[in-house]
Design an enzyme around this catalytic site. Structure first.
Site: not given
Length: 376
Positions: A47, A49, A52, A68, A176
């Site tokens: 993902c 994120s 990030h 996640h 997610c």
């Protein structure tokens, strides 16, 4: 031979420093303590994120096992765990649900008061400690999940039991990306039949917003991205129009206002940029439009907005995990997928062995993948 109660040695992708590749390491995973669950991971999505966290724009203590968006099978449980048992198929929850706090009991919110790892990341389980170690040193957890490991340990408020027949290499996306996008349309914005929508950003989460808008019965879904290669997939999933802001000399919000008699009913920012958050807000109708922030914004940056943009009647919203209460919603979403109420397969463009995690991130950063699923 049973591994319950024993330390498990396995492989994990460890991020030691920001801006560095992951390294596949031999780690030790301690047994679950009371109200904890140890999971054998089967599949995990990659993902934005997670990226990030690699870049540092989403802070998390390092070194850490990231990831996640996964699915797996319960290996063992700690004392007091009643929600799952060994052998159950499960999805770890980065947005836990204790079911007891003020927010869990609130009908319109889902950010459990126990979710400190999202707002104040400590890189640990609820008791403040880690179950991971490598080379004799503790390794941090990541937002209650840490799915980039053959085995992980989560708190029992951060795991959902799902249909035993569910394909884990597909439904991992419900952990997610899919839920975040789909829920932003059906749960947060509450898109209405016959409405007009604009979706800014067409990666996995943005395309999941498109699926949500279509499922909710939107009549016009305008997909907005500067990468035209994403338009075919957006149309396949329900977009009626696709536009590239670089094709216009005027601001994109003005283009959308002209296309939709003053502005769309619902807009979604799924990129995480401050400028597109403003554009998305202004693209929805000033008297009745609803704009939802879905993308994770850069840390320590603020938006400046003219209050008149809201005074006339616009609504500006945001939510984590599509507004879903995770333990309640995830099993239902898996059941809906099994009942073919929405697709997940079109979102998966690559499937790679777990050891090729850095290749998966290269595909993400190059804009060549929607979702890469890593299999263990």
């Amino acid at each position: 031979m049973s591994t319950a109660g024993k330390v498990i040695k396995c492989k994990a992708a460890v991020l030691w420093e920001p801006h560095k590749p992951f390294t596949i390491e031999d780690i030790e995973v301690a047994p679950p303590k009371a109200h904890e669950v140890r999971i054998k991971m089967v599949a995990t999505g990659v993902c934005r994120s997670d990226d990030h966290a690699v870049s540092g724009s989403l802070f998390t203590p390092l070194p850490a096992v990231l990831g996640h968006e996964g699915a797996g099978i319960v290996e063992s449980i700690g004392e007091g765990v009643t929600c799952v048992k060994p052998g159950d198929k499960v999805i770890p929850l980065f947005s836990p649900q204790c079911g007891k706090c003020r927010i869990c009991k609130h009908p319109e919110s889902n950010l459990c008061c126990q979710t400190k790892n999202l707002t104040q990341p400590k890189g640990a389980l609820l008791d403040g400690t880690s179950r991971f170690s490598c080379r004799g040193k503790p390794i941090h957890h990541f937002i209650s999940t840490s799915t980039f490991s053959q085995y992980t340990v989560v708190d029992d408020i951060a795991v959902a039991k799902i249909d035993a027949a569910a394909p884990l290499d597909k439904v991992c996306l419900i952990g997610c990306g899919f839920s975040t996008g789909y829920g932003s349309a059906v749960q947060v914005a509450k898109v209405t039949p016959g409405s007009t929508c604009a979706v800014f950003g067409l990666e996995g989460v943005g395309l999941s917003v498109v699926i949500g808008c279509k499922t909710a019965g939107a009549a016009k879904i305008i997909a907005v991205d500067i990468n035209k290669d994403k338009f075919a997939k957006a149309k396949e999933l329900g977009a009626t129009d696709c536009i590239n802001p670089q094709d216009y000399t005027k601001p994109i919000q003005e283009v959308l206002q002209e296309m939709t008699d003053g502005g769309v009913d619902f807009s979604f920012e799924v990129i995480g940029r401050l400028d597109t958050m403003t554009s998305a807000l202004l693209s929805c109708h000033s008297a009745c439009g609803v704009s939802v922030i879905v993308g994770v914004p850069p840390s320590a940056q603020s938006l400046s907005v003219n209050p008149m943009s809201l005074l006339l009647g616009r609504t500006w919203k945001g939510a984590i995990f599509g507004g879903f209460k995770s333990k309640d919603a995830v099993p239902k979403l898996v059941a809906d997928f099994m009942a073919k109420k929405f697709p997940l397969e079109p979102l998966i463009t690559h499937v790679l062995p777990f050891e090729k995690i850095n290749e998966a991130f290269d595909l993400l950063r190059a804009g060549k993948s929607i979702r890469t699923v890593l299999t263990f």
